[in-house]
Design a protein around this motif. Sequence first.
Motif, PDB file in Angstrom:
ATOM      1  N   THR A  12      -1.982  -6.847   5.250  1.00 55.04           N
ATOM      2  CA  THR A  12      -2.811  -5.791   5.813  1.00 55.04           C
ATOM      3  C   THR A  12      -2.111  -4.452   5.628  1.00 55.04           C
ATOM      4  O   THR A  12      -0.916  -4.332   5.921  1.00 55.04           O
ATOM      5  CB  THR A  12      -3.042  -6.041   7.320  1.00 55.04           C
ATOM      6  OG1 THR A  12      -3.659  -7.324   7.462  1.00 55.04           O
ATOM      7  CG2 THR A  12      -3.928  -4.964   7.920  1.00 55.04           C
ATOM      8  N   TYR A  13      -2.855  -3.464   5.152  1.00 55.01           N
ATOM      9  CA  TYR A  13      -2.314  -2.126   4.939  1.00 55.01           C
ATOM     10  C   TYR A  13      -3.228  -1.110   5.596  1.00 55.01           C
ATOM     11  O   TYR A  13      -4.433  -1.279   5.638  1.00 55.01           O
ATOM     12  CB  TYR A  13      -2.184  -1.823   3.438  1.00 55.01           C
ATOM     13  CG  TYR A  13      -1.218  -2.762   2.765  1.00 55.01           C
ATOM     14  CD1 TYR A  13       0.149  -2.555   2.866  1.00 55.01           C
ATOM     15  CD2 TYR A  13      -1.655  -3.875   2.073  1.00 55.01           C
ATOM     16  CE1 TYR A  13       1.052  -3.420   2.282  1.00 55.01           C
ATOM     17  CE2 TYR A  13      -0.765  -4.758   1.485  1.00 55.01           C
ATOM     18  CZ  TYR A  13       0.593  -4.524   1.590  1.00 55.01           C
ATOM     19  OH  TYR A  13       1.485  -5.393   1.021  1.00 55.01           O
ATOM     20  N   SER A  14      -2.628  -0.038   6.065  1.00 52.00           N
ATOM     21  CA  SER A  14      -3.410   1.017   6.715  1.00 52.00           C
ATOM     22  C   SER A  14      -3.842   2.055   5.687  1.00 52.00           C
ATOM     23  O   SER A  14      -3.328   2.093   4.559  1.00 52.00           O
ATOM     24  CB  SER A  14      -2.568   1.703   7.794  1.00 52.00           C
ATOM     25  OG  SER A  14      -1.539   2.479   7.192  1.00 52.00           O
ATOM     26  N   ASP A  20       0.009   7.293   1.259  1.00 57.88           N
ATOM     27  CA  ASP A  20       1.409   7.514   0.908  1.00 57.88           C
ATOM     28  C   ASP A  20       1.691   7.138  -0.543  1.00 57.88           C
ATOM     29  O   ASP A  20       2.417   7.844  -1.250  1.00 57.88           O
ATOM     30  CB  ASP A  20       2.328   6.700   1.828  1.00 57.88           C
ATOM     31  CG  ASP A  20       2.379   7.247   3.243  1.00 57.88           C
ATOM     32  OD1 ASP A  20       1.948   8.404   3.471  1.00 57.88           O
ATOM     33  OD2 ASP A  20       2.854   6.510   4.133  1.00 57.88           O
ATOM     34  N   ILE A  21       1.104   6.027  -1.001  1.00 56.56           N
ATOM     35  CA  ILE A  21       1.327   5.613  -2.389  1.00 56.56           C
ATOM     36  C   ILE A  21       0.739   6.626  -3.362  1.00 56.56           C
ATOM     37  O   ILE A  21       1.392   7.059  -4.306  1.00 56.56           O
ATOM     38  CB  ILE A  21       0.733   4.211  -2.649  1.00 56.56           C
ATOM     39  CG1 ILE A  21       1.590   3.146  -1.986  1.00 56.56           C
ATOM     40  CG2 ILE A  21       0.588   3.928  -4.137  1.00 56.56           C
ATOM     41  CD1 ILE A  21       2.992   3.001  -2.547  1.00 56.56           C
ATOM     42  N   PHE A  22      -0.512   7.024  -3.132  1.00 50.64           N
ATOM     43  CA  PHE A  22      -1.130   7.955  -4.078  1.00 50.64           C
ATOM     44  C   PHE A  22      -0.501   9.344  -4.011  1.00 50.64           C
ATOM     45  O   PHE A  22      -0.476  10.071  -5.009  1.00 50.64           O
ATOM     46  CB  PHE A  22      -2.646   7.981  -3.913  1.00 50.64           C
ATOM     47  CG  PHE A  22      -3.277   6.783  -4.546  1.00 50.64           C
ATOM     48  CD1 PHE A  22      -3.420   6.698  -5.919  1.00 50.64           C
ATOM     49  CD2 PHE A  22      -3.667   5.700  -3.780  1.00 50.64           C
ATOM     50  CE1 PHE A  22      -3.948   5.566  -6.521  1.00 50.64           C
ATOM     51  CE2 PHE A  22      -4.198   4.566  -4.368  1.00 50.64           C
ATOM     52  CZ  PHE A  22      -4.336   4.497  -5.740  1.00 50.64           C
ATOM     53  N   ALA A  23       0.072   9.708  -2.862  1.00 53.07           N
ATOM     54  CA  ALA A  23       0.780  10.986  -2.764  1.00 53.07           C
ATOM     55  C   ALA A  23       2.043  10.979  -3.621  1.00 53.07           C
ATOM     56  O   ALA A  23       2.502  12.029  -4.072  1.00 53.07           O
ATOM     57  CB  ALA A  23       1.128  11.288  -1.312  1.00 53.07           C
ATOM     58  N   ASP A  41     -10.183  -1.994  -6.218  1.00 52.07           N
ATOM     59  CA  ASP A  41      -9.289  -2.454  -5.154  1.00 52.07           C
ATOM     60  C   ASP A  41      -7.961  -1.704  -5.273  1.00 52.07           C
ATOM     61  O   ASP A  41      -7.743  -0.961  -6.225  1.00 52.07           O
ATOM     62  CB  ASP A  41      -9.112  -3.969  -5.201  1.00 52.07           C
ATOM     63  CG  ASP A  41      -8.413  -4.460  -6.457  1.00 52.07           C
ATOM     64  OD1 ASP A  41      -7.348  -3.920  -6.813  1.00 52.07           O
ATOM     65  OD2 ASP A  41      -8.916  -5.413  -7.080  1.00 52.07           O
ATOM     66  N   LEU A  42      -7.079  -1.878  -4.320  1.00 53.86           N
ATOM     67  CA  LEU A  42      -5.851  -1.079  -4.262  1.00 53.86           C
ATOM     68  C   LEU A  42      -4.958  -1.257  -5.478  1.00 53.86           C
ATOM     69  O   LEU A  42      -4.500  -0.284  -6.072  1.00 53.86           O
ATOM     70  CB  LEU A  42      -5.083  -1.406  -2.986  1.00 53.86           C
ATOM     71  CG  LEU A  42      -5.792  -1.040  -1.698  1.00 53.86           C
ATOM     72  CD1 LEU A  42      -4.972  -1.496  -0.497  1.00 53.86           C
ATOM     73  CD2 LEU A  42      -6.055   0.443  -1.645  1.00 53.86           C
ATOM     74  N   ASN A  43      -4.676  -2.503  -5.874  1.00 50.03           N
ATOM     75  CA  ASN A  43      -3.822  -2.714  -7.032  1.00 50.03           C
ATOM     76  C   ASN A  43      -4.491  -2.228  -8.309  1.00 50.03           C
ATOM     77  O   ASN A  43      -3.849  -1.639  -9.174  1.00 50.03           O
ATOM     78  CB  ASN A  43      -3.435  -4.183  -7.173  1.00 50.03           C
ATOM     79  CG  ASN A  43      -2.347  -4.579  -6.201  1.00 50.03           C
ATOM     80  OD1 ASN A  43      -1.807  -3.747  -5.488  1.00 50.03           O
ATOM     81  ND2 ASN A  43      -2.046  -5.854  -6.167  1.00 50.03           N
ATOM     82  N   ALA A  44      -5.793  -2.472  -8.448  1.00 52.49           N
ATOM     83  CA  ALA A  44      -6.507  -2.011  -9.639  1.00 52.49           C
ATOM     84  C   ALA A  44      -6.486  -0.486  -9.711  1.00 52.49           C
ATOM     85  O   ALA A  44      -6.344   0.092 -10.780  1.00 52.49           O
ATOM     86  CB  ALA A  44      -7.934  -2.533  -9.646  1.00 52.49           C
ATOM     87  N   ALA A  45      -6.625   0.156  -8.559  1.00 53.36           N
ATOM     88  CA  ALA A  45      -6.586   1.620  -8.533  1.00 53.36           C
ATOM     89  C   ALA A  45      -5.236   2.116  -9.000  1.00 53.36           C
ATOM     90  O   ALA A  45      -5.135   3.022  -9.841  1.00 53.36           O
ATOM     91  CB  ALA A  45      -6.870   2.128  -7.123  1.00 53.36           C
ATOM     92  N   GLN A  46      -4.193   1.528  -8.489  1.00 50.34           N
ATOM     93  CA  GLN A  46      -2.859   1.948  -8.884  1.00 50.34           C
ATOM     94  C   GLN A  46      -2.565   1.554 -10.321  1.00 50.34           C
ATOM     95  O   GLN A  46      -1.997   2.331 -11.081  1.00 50.34           O
ATOM     96  CB  GLN A  46      -1.838   1.318  -7.925  1.00 50.34           C
ATOM     97  CG  GLN A  46      -0.645   2.199  -7.703  1.00 50.34           C
ATOM     98  CD  GLN A  46       0.113   1.753  -6.496  1.00 50.34           C
ATOM     99  OE1 GLN A  46      -0.120   2.283  -5.428  1.00 50.34           O
ATOM    100  NE2 GLN A  46       1.000   0.802  -6.638  1.00 50.34           N
TER     101      GLN A  46
END
Length: 165
Positions: A12-14, A20-23, A41-46
Amino acid sequence: MAYKCSFLDSQTYSAQDVNDIFARITQGGVVFTDTGYTFGDLNAAQESTVTGGVTRDTNSCMVVKDGDTYKISKGACFMNDGSAIIFDEDGQEIEITPDVINYVYLVRNLVANSIDIVVSEAQGDADSIPLAEIDEDGNVFDRRKYARAKVDLATSGNIKNFTVT
């Protein structure tokens, strides 16, 4: 805690974790892509935004020697699948095998759902993120691979022109 991994399976992530990651990889602004919607999704976005590697801070994830101690310094590293590992102010101490060449790198461990810090006499494979090579005499050689943007970030002289009808 010396490090934290982000965007591992079944965790679970907030919203702040995501921010913070995208910053770490972008400044505010619009992202242009020719492939459609960048963020699924989060990993795909990154994964679609940045290549695997450490952030371009001068000392980010640098392996340093202090007396007889080796450690990975503060910083962030993105894995090829979009997961990330962030080392805090204390960094992470590592153990080497004396009198042989040691390779220090990070690997995504899908089975254990983690990012592993590896110190080995063998180099990592193509999916690993190299950090350093330590020779037989204990000298540290920087081998960090730096993360790069995969999308066309809007910068001066690099803006798309288009007409809306």
